[in-house]
Motif scaffolding. Structure first.
Motif, short mmCIF file in Angstrom:
data_model
loop_
_atom_site.label_atom_id
_atom_site.label_comp_id
_atom_site.label_asym_id
_atom_site.label_seq_id
_atom_site.Cartn_x
_atom_site.Cartn_y
_atom_site.Cartn_z
N ASP A 1 0.73 -1.34 0.04
CA ASP A 1 0.04 0.20 0.49
C ASP A 1 0.82 1.42 0.27
O ASP A 1 0.55 2.59 -0.69
CB ASP A 1 -0.95 -0.10 1.74
N ILE A 2 2.00 1.18 0.61
CA ILE A 2 2.70 2.26 0.65
C ILE A 2 3.83 1.64 0.47
O ILE A 2 5.09 0.88 0.27
CB ILE A 2 2.48 2.86 2.65
N ALA A 3 5.05 3.04 0.49
CA ALA A 3 6.94 2.52 -0.36
C ALA A 3 7.05 3.65 0.96
O ALA A 3 7.51 5.14 0.65
CB ALA A 3 6.45 2.29 -1.43
N LEU A 4 7.94 3.79 1.51
CA LEU A 4 9.22 4.02 2.57
C LEU A 4 10.50 3.93 2.11
O LEU A 4 11.37 3.41 2.52
CB LEU A 4 9.04 4.10 4.03
N PRO A 5 10.55 4.83 0.75
CA PRO A 5 12.18 4.64 0.45
C PRO A 5 13.70 4.78 1.53
O PRO A 5 13.46 6.36 1.67
CB PRO A 5 12.66 5.49 -0.64
N SER A 6 14.46 4.26 2.11
CA SER A 6 15.38 4.64 3.10
C SER A 6 16.84 4.39 2.66
O SER A 6 17.24 4.27 3.68
CB SER A 6 14.83 3.92 4.58
N ALA A 7 17.24 4.03 1.35
CA ALA A 7 18.45 3.82 1.05
C ALA A 7 19.04 4.87 0.28
O ALA A 7 20.15 5.45 1.54
CB ALA A 7 18.08 2.55 0.52
N THR A 8 18.91 5.01 -0.67
CA THR A 8 19.34 6.64 -0.96
C THR A 8 18.93 6.96 -2.39
O THR A 8 17.92 7.26 -2.32
CB THR A 8 20.92 5.79 -2.21
N GLN A 9 20.33 7.83 -2.92
CA GLN A 9 19.49 8.77 -4.16
C GLN A 9 19.03 8.07 -4.95
O GLN A 9 20.49 7.51 -5.52
CB GLN A 9 19.92 10.05 -4.73
N ASN A 10 17.58 8.17 -6.18
CA ASN A 10 17.68 7.84 -7.55
C ASN A 10 17.89 6.67 -7.51
O ASN A 10 17.75 6.00 -8.25
CB ASN A 10 18.79 8.21 -8.52
N GLU A 11 17.12 6.47 -6.51
CA GLU A 11 16.90 4.94 -6.08
C GLU A 11 14.92 4.33 -6.32
O GLU A 11 14.53 2.89 -6.92
CB GLU A 11 17.05 3.94 -4.71
#
Ligand code: NDP
Length: 445
Positions: free
Chosen positions: A312-322
């Motif tokens: 339902d939801i995405a929380l990108p938490s690694a690095t730029q332009n992923e």
């Protein structure tokens, strides 16, 4: 101001810094309209003075590895803008670090810090040194060599660095020890310190928790509860870990984590016990996320990112332009209705366009991940007071005084005529106006 002209000019002057140009361009197109309501800004050439960092410090870092070989890395500190407070921003140690990446991060940091409501300017720094695969002794010797140069450019009222990718509690400890040795003084020169020597409760949790608090505020605008929702998290470092912890506490199900080698998919959800395993694996043993899949018998996908899994939801938490355009299309097609960025600039401009055209809730990192630097600001206040505040007190300030306030500001400046909240515009305009007014007040310096 004509945003595309300014960006074109910067592109010609700094042709090898694509991430910096990407970040500047993203901000300028969203503030152009507001900026042009103030002819006095243009007269003072505010935009050029705001885009170009106050100072770029670049230095050599030489250190001796365990085999006795002399290694040389590059060190950097970008002091972008200090009109509203001392320079403040993290240090990144990663093999991909270069001047353009740090300039993008320092530029973004200036707006983010302005949004926090606390008096902090913007900076960023780091090195192309990677702690991965290095012994503790090697990391210590590198940190000491790095600080032996950096110390002359920073100070508790000048510039206060913190952690970022590759710089956690261990690195901050070594950097702090060397600063103290060189200057013969104890001061709150770095944030993210250990609790025993001036660190703040909730600082390790702050970025991840803050992002989930921000997400909940966004969900509230559509009467959605986070409880029971399925969530994709990328990364498995500091931000990803505490994002996952807060999601679990609020009854959501996190099904993915990743590192630079691949991602795991756990359809039953990462539990507190499994998260404790990840924290031990990543923070103490410094292992790879694949070991999670081996231990718990779940899917591991090598060399890929988690954006193709259903949630339902995405929380990108690694690095730029992923998250690129294709990944964004997949996320939207799979029914994702909210994306809130724990990492800095994880979505490419194409991805952002796709999220906004689909009218999903989308929060840029400079708003959603501002909890980390905010609690760093609170750590500075505690160090100045020579006091430590309780967990509950810091968490409440993070949640209610800071993240809710940033959300309110985004709504104020970003709500469009059809009611859609453009969080990118909201965050950029709110962050910009405060810095611009302070620059105008302080003259051409
Ligand atoms: P960590 O070093 O603790 O973790 C970074 C994670 O991202 C690791 O899992 C790492 O994998 C992964 N990663 C790094 N580079 C890549 C890459 N090129 N491709 C795929 N995965 C990658 O850093 P943080 O958790 O502190 O930072 C994560 C993001 O959050 C960054 O964008 C940072 O700027 C941002 N941020 C952090 C704040 C903080 O307080 N720490 C505050 C605000 C933003 P691996 O182990 O393989 O390297």
């Amino acid at each position: 101001m004509n945003a595309s002209k300014v960006v074109e000019n910067l592109k010609q002057r700094f042709p090898n810094e694509p991430e910096y140009i990407q970040a500047v361009s993203q901000v300028l197109v969203t503030i152009e309209e507001e900026y042009n309501k103030h002819p006095e800004f243009d007269k003072a050439n505010l935009i050029e003075r705001l885009c170009i960092p106050d100072r770029v410090i670049e230095f050599r870092v030489s250190w001796v590895d365990d085999k006795g070989n002399v290694q040389t890395n590059m060190g950097y500190r970008i002091q972008h803008n200090n009109v509203i407070g001392p320079y403040k921003g993290g240090l990144r140690f990663h093999r991909s670090v270069n001047l353009g990446i740090l300039k993008f991060l320092a530029f973004e940091q200036t707006f983010k810090n302005s949004l926090t409501t606390l008096p902090m300017g913007g900076a960023k720094g780091g090195s192309d040194f990677s702690p991965r695969g290095k012994s503790d002794a090697e990391v210590m010797r590198f940190c000491q060599a790095f600080m032996s140069e950096l110390y002359r450019h920073i100070g508790p009222d000048v510039d206060v660095p913190a952690g970022d990718i590759g710089v956690g509690g261990r690195e901050i400890g070594y950097l702090f020890g060397q600063y103290k040795k060189l200057t013969h003084e104890w001061s709150g020169i770095l944030t993210g310190k250990g609790l025993e020597y001036g660190g703040s409760l909730i600082r390790p949790e702050a970025t991840g928790y803050g992002n989930v608090y921000f997400l909940c505020e966004m969900l509230k605008t559509r009467n959605i509860d986070i409880k029971g929702k399925t969530i994709l998290v990328s990364g498995s470092g500091n931000v990803a870990q505490y994002t996952t912890e807060k999601c679990i506490q609020l009854g959501a199900k996190v099904v993915t984590l990743s590192d630079s080698d691949g991602y795991i998919y756990d359809p039953n959800g990462i539990t507190s016990e499994k998260l404790a395993f990840v924290m031990e694996l990543k923070n103490i043993e410094r292992g790879r996320i694949k070991e999670y899949a081996d231990k718990f018998g779940v899917k591991y996908v090598s060399g890929a990112r988690p954006w193709g899994e259903k949630a339902d939801i995405a929380l990108p938490s690694a690095t730029q332009n992923e998250i690129n355009g294709d990944a964004a299309k997949t996320l939207v097609a799979n029914g994702i209705f909210a994306v809130s960025e724990g990492a800095n600039m994880p979505s490419t401009p194409e991805a952002i366009k796709i999220f906004q055209n689909a009218k999903i809730l989308y929060a840029p990192g400079k708003a959603a991940n501002a909890g980390g630097v905010s609690v760093s600001g609170l750590e500075m206040s505690q160090n100045s007071e020579r006091l430590s505040w309780s967990s509950a007190q810091v968490d409440k300030m993070l949640h209610e005084d800071i993240m809710m306030n940033i959300h309110e500001n985004c709504v104020k400046y970003g709500t469009e005529s059809d009611g859609y909240i453009n969080y990118v515009k909201g965050a950029n305009v709110a962050g910009f106006m405060k810095v611009a007014k302070a620059m105008m007040a302080q003259g051409i310096v």
